[in-house]
Design an enzyme around this catalytic site. Structure first.
Site, PDB file in Angstrom:
ATOM      1  N   SER A  12       0.859  -1.285   0.316  1.00 58.10           N
ATOM      2  CA  SER A  12      -0.069  -0.058   0.168  1.00 58.10           C
ATOM      3  C   SER A  12       0.910   1.333  -0.061  1.00 58.10           C
ATOM      4  O   SER A  12       1.657   1.303   0.789  1.00 58.10           O
ATOM      5  CB  SER A  12      -1.083   0.036   1.290  1.00 58.10           C
ATOM      6  OG  SER A  12      -1.160   1.326   1.737  1.00 58.10           O
TER       7      SER A  12
HETATM    8  N1  LIG Z   1      -6.910   8.655   3.581  1.00 64.97           N
HETATM    9  C1  LIG Z   1      -6.253   7.621   4.262  1.00 64.97           C
HETATM   10  C2  LIG Z   1      -6.432   6.322   2.955  1.00 64.97           C
HETATM   11  C3  LIG Z   1      -5.567   5.332   3.370  1.00 64.97           C
HETATM   12  C4  LIG Z   1      -6.015   4.198   2.264  1.00 64.97           C
HETATM   13  O1  LIG Z   1      -6.673   4.571   1.246  1.00 64.97           O
HETATM   14  N2  LIG Z   1      -5.956   2.877   2.684  1.00 64.97           N
HETATM   15  C5  LIG Z   1      -6.368   1.814   2.230  1.00 64.97           C
HETATM   16  C6  LIG Z   1      -5.063   0.747   1.628  1.00 64.97           C
HETATM   17  S1  LIG Z   1      -4.150   1.605   0.596  1.00 64.97           S
HETATM   18  C7  LIG Z   1      -7.323   1.081   3.054  1.00 64.97           C
HETATM   19  O2  LIG Z   1      -7.210   0.991   4.226  1.00 64.97           O
HETATM   20  N3  LIG Z   1      -8.431   0.516   2.643  1.00 64.97           N
HETATM   21  C8  LIG Z   1      -9.360  -0.236   3.034  1.00 64.97           C
HETATM   22  C9  LIG Z   1     -10.640   0.596   3.489  1.00 64.97           C
HETATM   23  O3  LIG Z   1     -10.718   1.500   3.331  1.00 64.97           O
HETATM   24  O4  LIG Z   1     -11.471  -0.409   4.527  1.00 64.97           O
HETATM   25  C10 LIG Z   1      -4.830   7.796   4.465  1.00 64.97           C
HETATM   26  O5  LIG Z   1      -4.267   8.653   3.996  1.00 64.97           O
HETATM   27  O6  LIG Z   1      -4.209   7.218   5.286  1.00 64.97           O
END
Ligand SMILES: N[C@@H](CCC(=O)N[C@@H](CS)C(=O)NCC(=O)O)C(=O)O
Length: 214
Positions: A12
């Site tokens: 990620s």
């Molecule tokens: N806005 C968050 C986005 C992080 C993000 O997109 N994480 C994804 C993995 S790359 C995630 O956890 N997806 C699972 C979900 O949203 O349930 C950040 O900047 O930390």
């Protein structure tokens, strides 16, 4: 000091940014890899800690932090030996902040073309246009500049460079940031800035290679 725990998904890009910043400032992280992000982050215990159910999630002595840019600001503000990556001087810091907010938008635009592909769908050409527009903007931001905010590398450079590296998930998408001359020169500066950046990129490329061989 109790180790800081990072709930992490190896490839990620957001998680890679947190690991990179921790590495650059010399903070050890206890890595807790999630197997299934859509399940493991949604247990009642995790939802209590992080209602957004996202990785990365950082836990530091009872404090639970989400949102990569907030995590990066916290790590540098609390643990870095100096403030060069995230200045204390408000007039300098705001320059980093504005680029970090630009990065948030950039990453969302990139994700909007990558995510459909991961689910076997086509990307919307309008979203590809938006990414190209952001790259043109980034190229203009770098006109006559070595770094994105101020006279030295900051969190903003690392965040934007990691966001751009997400495009390596889909080499077929036809978007190559290095076609923009200022971006090309700046990216090579970021790559040469710290050995941890190269290690982080190498890890991504190795993981992508493994994923493609499956
Ligand atoms: N806005 C968050 C986005 C992080 C993000 O997109 N994480 C994804 C993995 S790359 C995630 O956890 N997806 C699972 C979900 O949203 O349930 C950040 O900047 O930390």
């Amino acid at each position: 000091m109790a180790p800081l725990t990072l709930h992490n998904l190896h490839v990620s890009p957001p998680c890679r940014l947190v690991r990179l910043i921790a590495g650059v400032i010399g903070v050890d992280l206890k890595i807790e890899d999630v197997k299934d992000v859509f399940k493991d982050m949604k247990t009642p215990e995790m939802l209590k800690k992080n209602p957004q159910h996202t990785v990365p999630t950082l836990e530091d002595n009872g404090l639970c932090i989400t949102e990569i840019r907030a995590i990066a600001m916290y790590l540098v503000s609390k643990y870095a030996k100096d403030d060069s990556l995230y200045p204390k001087d408000v007039n300098k810091r705001v320059l980093v902040d504005q680029r970090l907010f630009f990065d948030q938008d950039l990453y969302q635009r990139i994700a909007s073309i990558l995510l459909p592909k991961l689910h076997g769908k086509q990307s919307d050409p309008a979203n590809i246009e938006k990414v190209n527009d952001s790259l043109e903007t980034l190229n203009r931001m770098l006109d006559g500049k070595q770094w994105l905010a101020g006279d030295n590398i900051t969190l903003a450079d690392y965040a934007v460079a990691v966001s751009l590296s997400a495009l390596e998930f889909d080499p077929e998408c036809g978007i190559n940031p290095t076609n923009q001359p200022n971006i090309k020169l700046w990216l090579s500066r970021v790559e040469g800035s710290h050995a941890k950046y190269g290690d982080n990129l190498k890890e991504l490329r190795e993981a992508l290679q493994k994923m493609r061989q499956k």
